[in-house]
Motif scaffolding. Sequence first.
Motif, PDB file in Angstrom:
ATOM      1  N   ASN A   1      42.934  44.680  53.145  1.00 35.94           N
ATOM      2  CA  ASN A   1      42.432  44.449  51.796  1.00 35.94           C
ATOM      3  C   ASN A   1      43.376  43.582  50.976  1.00 35.94           C
ATOM      4  N   VAL A   2      44.673  43.758  51.208  1.00 31.62           N
ATOM      5  CA  VAL A   2      45.646  42.905  50.503  1.00 31.62           C
ATOM      6  C   VAL A   2      45.420  41.447  50.897  1.00 31.62           C
ATOM      7  N   CYS A   3      45.216  41.235  52.197  1.00 25.22           N
ATOM      8  CA  CYS A   3      44.976  39.879  52.685  1.00 25.22           C
ATOM      9  C   CYS A   3      43.745  39.280  52.032  1.00 25.22           C
ATOM     10  N   ILE A   4      42.701  40.084  51.996  1.00 23.80           N
ATOM     11  CA  ILE A   4      41.443  39.571  51.465  1.00 23.80           C
ATOM     12  C   ILE A   4      41.582  39.263  49.983  1.00 23.80           C
ATOM     13  N   ASP A   5      42.225  40.173  49.265  1.00 26.44           N
ATOM     14  CA  ASP A   5      42.379  39.963  47.829  1.00 26.44           C
ATOM     15  C   ASP A   5      43.189  38.711  47.532  1.00 26.44           C
ATOM     16  N   SER A   6      44.185  38.462  48.385  1.00 22.18           N
ATOM     17  CA  SER A   6      45.037  37.320  48.077  1.00 22.18           C
ATOM     18  C   SER A   6      44.309  36.006  48.312  1.00 22.18           C
ATOM     19  N   MET A   7      43.222  36.031  49.070  1.00 27.88           N
ATOM     20  CA  MET A   7      42.487  34.799  49.336  1.00 27.88           C
ATOM     21  C   MET A   7      41.221  34.681  48.493  1.00 27.88           C
ATOM     22  N   SER A   8      40.843  35.742  47.833  1.00 21.97           N
ATOM     23  CA  SER A   8      39.573  35.709  47.115  1.00 21.97           C
ATOM     24  C   SER A   8      39.773  35.223  45.691  1.00 21.97           C
ATOM     25  N   VAL A   9      38.727  34.637  45.161  1.00 22.59           N
ATOM     26  CA  VAL A   9      38.788  34.117  43.794  1.00 22.59           C
ATOM     27  C   VAL A   9      37.565  34.620  43.044  1.00 22.59           C
ATOM     28  N   ASN A  10      37.761  35.147  41.872  1.00 25.82           N
ATOM     29  CA  ASN A  10      36.643  35.543  41.025  1.00 25.82           C
ATOM     30  C   ASN A  10      36.652  34.674  39.782  1.00 25.82           C
ATOM     31  N   ILE A  11      35.501  34.108  39.507  1.00 27.94           N
ATOM     32  CA  ILE A  11      35.426  33.213  38.349  1.00 27.94           C
ATOM     33  C   ILE A  11      34.416  33.774  37.353  1.00 27.94           C
ATOM     34  N   THR A  12      34.849  33.965  36.130  1.00 31.14           N
ATOM     35  CA  THR A  12      33.948  34.452  35.088  1.00 31.14           C
ATOM     36  C   THR A  12      33.797  33.378  34.027  1.00 31.14           C
ATOM     37  N   ARG A  13      32.974  33.662  33.061  1.00 28.59           N
ATOM     38  CA  ARG A  13      32.804  32.724  31.932  1.00 28.59           C
ATOM     39  C   ARG A  13      34.135  32.472  31.246  1.00 28.59           C
ATOM     40  N   ARG A  14      34.898  33.550  31.097  1.00 29.33           N
ATOM     41  CA  ARG A  14      36.186  33.464  30.426  1.00 29.33           C
ATOM     42  C   ARG A  14      37.113  32.487  31.137  1.00 29.33           C
ATOM     43  N   THR A  15      37.124  32.593  32.480  1.00 30.19           N
ATOM     44  CA  THR A  15      37.953  31.676  33.249  1.00 30.19           C
ATOM     45  C   THR A  15      37.560  30.246  32.950  1.00 30.19           C
TER      46      THR A  15
ATOM     47  N   HIS B   1      31.852  35.268  42.717  1.00 33.05           N
ATOM     48  CA  HIS B   1      32.829  35.807  43.661  1.00 33.05           C
ATOM     49  C   HIS B   1      32.960  34.817  44.799  1.00 33.05           C
ATOM     50  N   PHE B   2      34.148  34.334  44.994  1.00 33.14           N
ATOM     51  CA  PHE B   2      34.401  33.585  46.211  1.00 33.14           C
ATOM     52  C   PHE B   2      35.220  34.531  47.058  1.00 33.14           C
ATOM     53  N   SER B   3      34.539  35.154  48.009  1.00 36.06           N
ATOM     54  CA  SER B   3      35.162  36.298  48.639  1.00 36.06           C
ATOM     55  C   SER B   3      35.545  35.992  50.073  1.00 36.06           C
ATOM     56  N   CYS B   4      36.761  36.361  50.383  1.00 43.15           N
ATOM     57  CA  CYS B   4      37.232  36.213  51.749  1.00 43.15           C
ATOM     58  C   CYS B   4      36.740  37.409  52.551  1.00 43.15           C
ATOM     59  N   MET B   5      36.202  37.170  53.717  1.00 40.22           N
ATOM     60  CA  MET B   5      35.709  38.275  54.517  1.00 40.22           C
ATOM     61  C   MET B   5      36.569  38.500  55.739  1.00 40.22           C
ATOM     62  N   ASP B   6      37.462  37.568  55.951  1.00 44.12           N
ATOM     63  CA  ASP B   6      38.241  37.629  57.174  1.00 44.12           C
ATOM     64  C   ASP B   6      39.706  37.835  56.797  1.00 44.12           C
TER      65      ASP B   6
END
Lengths: 396, 759
Positions: free
Chosen positions: B241-255, B434-439
Motif C-alpha cells: 500500500n505504501v508503494c501504491i500510495d507513493s505512485m498514485s495521484v489524486n486531483i481535486t478542484r482545489r488542486t 484518481h490516478f491510481s497505481c494498481m501495481d
Amino acid sequence: MDEEPERAKRWEGGYERTWEILKEDESGSLKATVENILFKAKRKRVFEPHGQVRLGMMRHLYVVVDTSRTMEDQDLKPNRLTSTLKLLEYFVEEYFDQNPISQMGIITTKNKRAEKLTDLAGNPKKHIADLKKAKDTTCVGEPSLYNSLSLAMQTLRHMPGHASREVLVIFSSLTTCDPANIYELIKSLKALKIRVSVIGLSAEVRVCTVLTRETGGTYHVILDESHYKELLQYHVKPHPASSSSECSLIRMGFPQHTIASTCDQDSKPSFSMAHLDSSGSGPSLTLGGYYCPQCRAKYTELPVECKVCGLTLVSAPHLARSFHHLFPLDPFTETPLQDYQGEKFCQGCQGELKDQNVYMCTSCQCVFCVECDLFIHESLHCCPSCIHSQPNPPGI
Amino acid sequence: CRLNIDGLLVYFPYDYIYPEQYSYMLELKRTLDAKGHGALEMPSGTGKTVSLLSLIVAYQRAFPLEVTKLIYCSRTVPEIEKVVEELRRLIDFYEKETGERSSFLALALSSRKNLCVHPEVSSLRFGKEVDGKCHSLTASYIRAQRHSDSSVQTCRFYEEFDALGRQVPLPAGIYNLDDLKSFGRRRGWCPYYLARYSILHANVVVYSYHYLLDPKIADLVSKELAKKSVVVFDEAHNIDNVCIDSMSVNITRRTLDRTQSNIETLQNTIQRIKDTDASRLQEEYRRLVEGLKEANVARETDVYLSNPVLPDEILQEAVPGSIRSAEHFVGFLKRLLEYLKSRLRVQHVVQESPPQFLKDAFEKVCIDRKPLRFCAERLRSLLRTLEIADIADFSAVTLISNFATLVSTYSKGFTIIIEPFEDRTPSIANPILHFSCMDSSIAIKPVFERFQTVIITSGTLSPLDIYPKILDFRPVTMASFTMTLARACLCPLIVGRGNDQVAISSKFETREDIAVIRNYGNLLLEMSSVVPDGIVAFFTSYQYMENIVASWYEQGILENIQRNKLIFIETQDAAETSMALEKYQEACENGRGAILLSVARGKVSEGIDFVHHFGRAVIMFGVPYVYTQSRLLKARLEYLRDQFQIRENDFLTFDAMRHAAQCVGRVIRGKTDYGLMIFADKRYARADKRGKLPRWIQEHITDSSLNLTIDETVQLSKHFLRDMAQPFKEDQLGLSLLTLDQLQSEEMLKKIAQIAHQI
C-alpha cells in the motif's frame, strides 16, 4: 507437535505430586505449568530464608474485604462472599494463634464507600463473630480502594513504629472507584511504611500490581478455593520487618492465673475488665482470672491490653509460640530420589518415598517426604529425628 | 555473548538469546550469502531488531567488501529512534568486547522538521512550512544574492556546513536524531544537510520508507547509495500500500485552482526575467537541447537509484521542441490544466486506462504523449531557472506535472477514475480524479533491482507467499518463525455464536441483524466484567462502528458496559483520537478500566502498542474486509487477477486477515506480556481464514477454541487470566531464553531448526 507426548508425561508427573485435584481442563500443558508453579510456591514458603532476619512480630493488620457487586459471582462456591468470609474466619484464628501479640481489624468496601467492620483489636472472637454476621450483607456497587486504604491508614499511622503496619486487601472487583488520584495515596502509604498486600479473586489488576510493588507487599491471584486458602495462609506468618523500623523495648506484663478457691471466704466473683464494654453477654462474673501486675485489673483471657493502665498482658507460652519465628528450622535439602542412596522410607510417616525428590535434614541427615517436610516446617518447627536423637532437647 | 552463526562470528549484546532469534539470524545469513532478497516473519516482542542489526553488522565486519551499508527502513520516528538506540547498545558491546574504538558510523535521517536547529524555522509547526522556510533560506540563488546584498537572509547553519561540513566526514559513532541536532548545534552545522550528506559514507542508515519508495524523495536523498547495501523494510506488512500510495495521484478542484495560480506566478516571473535577464532563459533552452544526457550517463554507470517517474526512454531523448521554451511550456501547462478542468466537470463516474486518457487529450486539446512525458522534468528545470524560493507553494503544479509524466509513461498498472461525488454524499459535488497505481511492484522495482539484498520483515506477514507475487520479486528465503514460550501467554479464541446460538458474523447479509448486534454487545459486556484494565475492540469500519454503537445505546447495552469500564472511541480526527487514547491509558493505569473502540486499518490498529495492562484483551468484531464497492479496489483486483493470477477472493481474504492479525497482534508485545485475542466472527473458524493468520497465532488455536459461544469464551478467559496472573518466574531460561551453553547443545539446535517454517 512433536513435543506433545513429552508434555503429557510431564503433566502426569505433576499430577501425581499434587495433593489437591485441580479441575480438569483440555489444555493439559498449561495446567502442568501452573501446578508446577503452585508446587514450587508451596516449597518456597518453606524455603524462605528467614535466617536471622528481624521479623515484625507485633503486627497491626487491617484486612480489607471487597463486598461489591462482583462478590456475588458464583465461581467460588456458594459464592465469593460466603467463601471468603469462611476462609477469613479460619484465617483470623490462625493469625492470632501464630501472632499472639498482634492486632487486627476488618474493613469492608462497597458502593464506593469503605467502613470498618471491626476496629483494630487483639481478640479473635470479636472478629469472628462480626465475620459471621457479615454473611448476610448484600453486595452492591463498586469497591473503593482509595477509601478503604485511607481508612486503614488513619488508624495505622498512629501505631507505634516498632510494630508492623500492614493491610491485606481481598479484591474481587476489576475496577475501583476512587475520589482522588490513588498514586498519591500509594506514596503516602509508602512514606508511612504501611505494607499493602492484595489477594485478587479474578485477575491481575494494574493498580494493585503497582500498589503492592511500591509498598513492599505481595500480590497474588487465586486459582481456586484451595489456592485461595493457601494464599491467605501465606499472610499468617509475619514478614521480615523493614530494617528502617524502630526498635524499642516494650513493657509487658505476665499476669499469673489465680484461681480463688471456693473455700476461701474472702473470694468474691468479679467482672473481667474486658467484658465491661460488651453489653452483658456471656458469663461476666467469674471467680479467678489474670490480674494485671501493675494495676490489678482482672482479665479472663490473654493476650490483652490492659484497659486501665495500658500494659500489654501476655503469657509466657504466647511469646514462646511467636518465638519459633525468630529461630526457624533450617530448610531441608532437596535431592532427587534416584540420587539418594539410603533406605527409601520417610522418617516422618514411615511411608515409602515415591516422589521425585526427597528432603534431608541438614543436621541429622534424615530424609522426609514432601508432605512431612511441609508439616515439620509449618506446624512442628523442629525436626523430630533431631529431637529424638538428643536426650536433652535444647530449649524449645 | 559471542555466537557462531553458521561460521560467522556474531556479537550479540545480551547475555541470553531467544531460540527464534538464533533461527532468524541463520536465515538472514543465508539470504546475505546468496545475495538475494528475503521475506521473514517473526512475532513482535521477540527481538527482531537486535537480531537483524547484530547479524548484518557482523557480516559487514567480516566481509567489508561484500556488504558496505545497511539501510534500515522503519515507519515512524519513534521506531527509528528505537532502532538507533538498539544499535548503539550493540556497538558499545563491540567496543567493550574488542577493546578498540570502532570506526563505525550510523545515523538516523528524518525530515527537516525533526532535525532543524535554526531557531526560527524549527519553531514552525508543520513539516511543509519547515521545508518551505528552509528552502527559502538555503536555495543556491538566494545564497548567491547574499553576496551582493547582505540584507538577504540565509541560514547560518547551512552556510557553516557548506563551508566546512563536506571536507571532514562526520566522526565515527552512533547518531540518533537528537545526537545529530546537538552535534549540529555544537559545530554550527545544519544537522539535516549533514545527515543527508553523511548517509553516503555511513555504515548504517535508519530512515523512513518514503526515502526509498517515494520517487520524489528517493531521487533527492537515496539516489547515490551504494549498490552493495542491505535494505531492510521493518513492519513491512503494508508495504504494497505504501508503494501504491507513493505512485498514485489524486486531483481535486482545489488542486486545479492552486495550479492555476501557480501557473500565473510562473508566467509573471518569466515575463519579468525576460525583461531583465533574458540570457538565463536562453541558457536553459540550450541545456534542454542537450537533453538529459548527464542523467543517462549516470544511470548507465549505475551510480544512481533509478527513478520510476523518470523512465529510461526519456533519458535518451532531448526535451521535445514544443515545450523547450519557457513560454511555450507554460502555455502547454495551461492547456493541460484546462483539459483537466473539463474532465472534472463530469456528471457520472468515468473509468479509463492511461492510453484512453491520452487519446482523448490528443483529440480534445492536441496534447501529444511525448511532451507530457517530459513534463515533470521540464517543470523542475524551469523552477530552477526561475529561481523560485519557496518550492512548497508549487506543490500543486508539481503534482500535475508528475501526473502528466506518469500517465504518459505507464500504459499498464494504472487506472484513471473520475468521480463527480463521494459515494457517501451523492448530493454534494466534489469531483476527484484518481490516478491510481494498481501495481505495487512499480515503485519498489528500482529498490529490488539496485540493492543486492532486500529483507522484508514484520510480525505479521502471512501468508508469506503472496508478498513476492504482488511486489514481483523472487526471494531466496521465506520463513515464518514461531514464538517459543515458557507459558502460553496468548489465547486466541474464535467466537462463533451467541448464547442464543445465533451465528455472529459481520458479513453483509447479517450485519444489520439485530440479533447479531445484540450478541456483539453481550460479548463486549461479558468480557468487560472479566478482563482487567484495558480492552481494545476493533470494528471493520467507522460506519459499522457508528451503527453498532448507536444500536447498543438504544438497547441499553452501553449503559451496562459503562458500569464495568469507561468507553473511548477512535474517530477520524487525529487530535480527538490521541486525546481518547491518552485518557484510555490513564483509566487503565489507575484501576478504573477502559474499553477503546477502534477501527481496523485506523491509526490505532497500525501504530499503537497496547503493552501489558493497556491491552489485556483485544476483540475483533467481524472480518475487516476492505470496502469492496470501491472502484479503485475493483480495478486493482482486476489487475491482480490478470497480471499476477491472484484471485479476487484470495487477495481480499489476505488483506482482511493481515489487518485482523495486525489488530490482535497489538496486544502481545513481548514474552512477559499476556493477552486474549478474541475473533468474533463465525468465518474465522474456517480453514481458509484461520490458515492465513501468522503461524505464531495459529499454533495456539486448538480445536476447542473454535466456534465458541459467549459463555464458553468467558469461562475460558477467566481461566486464562487467572493462570496468567500467577507469578511468572524466570522459568523461561532454558526453554524460551538461552544462555550460550544451552544454545550450543545438540538437542537445542534440533529444536531451533523447527522454529523456522520455510515456505
